[in-house]
Enzyme design. Structure first.
Site, PDB file in Angstrom:
ATOM      1  N   ASP A  36       0.848  -1.182   0.000  1.00  0.00           N
ATOM      2  CA  ASP A  36       0.000   0.000   0.000  1.00  0.00           C
ATOM      3  C   ASP A  36       0.888   1.238   0.000  1.00  0.00           C
ATOM      4  O   ASP A  36       1.899   1.274   0.703  1.00  0.00           O
ATOM      5  CB  ASP A  36      -0.902  -0.018   1.238  1.00  0.00           C
ATOM      6  N   ASN A  91     -12.980  -3.399   2.787  1.00  0.00           N
ATOM      7  CA  ASN A  91     -13.890  -2.273   2.965  1.00  0.00           C
ATOM      8  C   ASN A  91     -14.829  -2.333   1.763  1.00  0.00           C
ATOM      9  O   ASN A  91     -14.367  -2.265   0.623  1.00  0.00           O
ATOM     10  CB  ASN A  91     -13.142  -0.943   2.999  1.00  0.00           C
ATOM     11  N   GLN A  98     -14.300   2.499   1.543  1.00  0.00           N
ATOM     12  CA  GLN A  98     -13.700   1.993   0.307  1.00  0.00           C
ATOM     13  C   GLN A  98     -13.489   3.194  -0.603  1.00  0.00           C
ATOM     14  O   GLN A  98     -14.423   3.962  -0.853  1.00  0.00           O
ATOM     15  CB  GLN A  98     -14.595   0.956  -0.377  1.00  0.00           C
ATOM     16  N   HIS A 104     -10.539  -5.360  -3.110  1.00  0.00           N
ATOM     17  CA  HIS A 104      -9.177  -5.508  -2.605  1.00  0.00           C
ATOM     18  C   HIS A 104      -9.207  -5.861  -1.128  1.00  0.00           C
ATOM     19  O   HIS A 104     -10.035  -5.376  -0.371  1.00  0.00           O
ATOM     20  CB  HIS A 104      -8.323  -4.268  -2.865  1.00  0.00           C
ATOM     21  N   LEU A 105      -8.281  -6.730  -0.773  1.00  0.00           N
ATOM     22  CA  LEU A 105      -8.134  -7.217   0.594  1.00  0.00           C
ATOM     23  C   LEU A 105      -6.884  -6.578   1.192  1.00  0.00           C
ATOM     24  O   LEU A 105      -5.800  -6.682   0.617  1.00  0.00           O
ATOM     25  CB  LEU A 105      -7.999  -8.742   0.576  1.00  0.00           C
ATOM     26  N   HIS A 106      -7.046  -5.908   2.330  1.00  0.00           N
ATOM     27  CA  HIS A 106      -5.905  -5.332   3.044  1.00  0.00           C
ATOM     28  C   HIS A 106      -5.313  -6.407   3.952  1.00  0.00           C
ATOM     29  O   HIS A 106      -6.049  -7.044   4.714  1.00  0.00           O
ATOM     30  CB  HIS A 106      -6.349  -4.163   3.936  1.00  0.00           C
TER      31      HIS A 106
END
Length: 118
Positions: A36, A91, A98, A104-106
């Site tokens: 990120d 999110n 979001q 997308h996966l954090h």
């Protein structure tokens, strides 16, 4: 079922296509994981499907195996980063903060994570 068309305005679709640089830490046939640019913890990696779906719910409806791959990739990232534990977060929707409307996966870790979050 045909895969969705990449969104030409989506930053994550552009990362998948190699049009925008990212620090890729893992990739599979179905997903890409990269650091990120505004990390919220020492380890903060985004795991995205190569296909474009607006959020995790849409991805689950259309490509449940790809959704599972995101979690398999998250585990691989956590292991490669040496994380003793990690948080995996989606999110979904603007009300949940979001900001990029590509599922997308954090993967967040590397420090003590409090509960409940934010």
């Amino acid at each position: 079922m045909n895969a969705p068309t990449p969104d030409p305005d989506c930053i994550f679709c552009k990362i998948v296509a190699g049009e925008i640089p990212a620090t890729i830490v893992h990739a599979s046939d179905d997903s890409v994981a990269f650091r990120d640019v505004a990390p919220q913890a020492p380890t903060h990696v985004l795991v995205i499907p190569r296909s474009h779906y607006e959020n995790a719910a849409a991805l689950a409806d259309h490509e449940p195996a790809t959704l599972a791959d995101l979690f398999t990739t998250a585990r691989a990232v956590a292991e490669a980063e040496g994380l003793a534990g990690y948080r995996a977060v989606f999110n979904t929707g603007a009300a949940a903060q979001q900001t990029v409307f590509h599922a997308h996966l954090h993967v967040i870790g590397g420090r003590e994570l409090t509960w409940p979050p934010g």
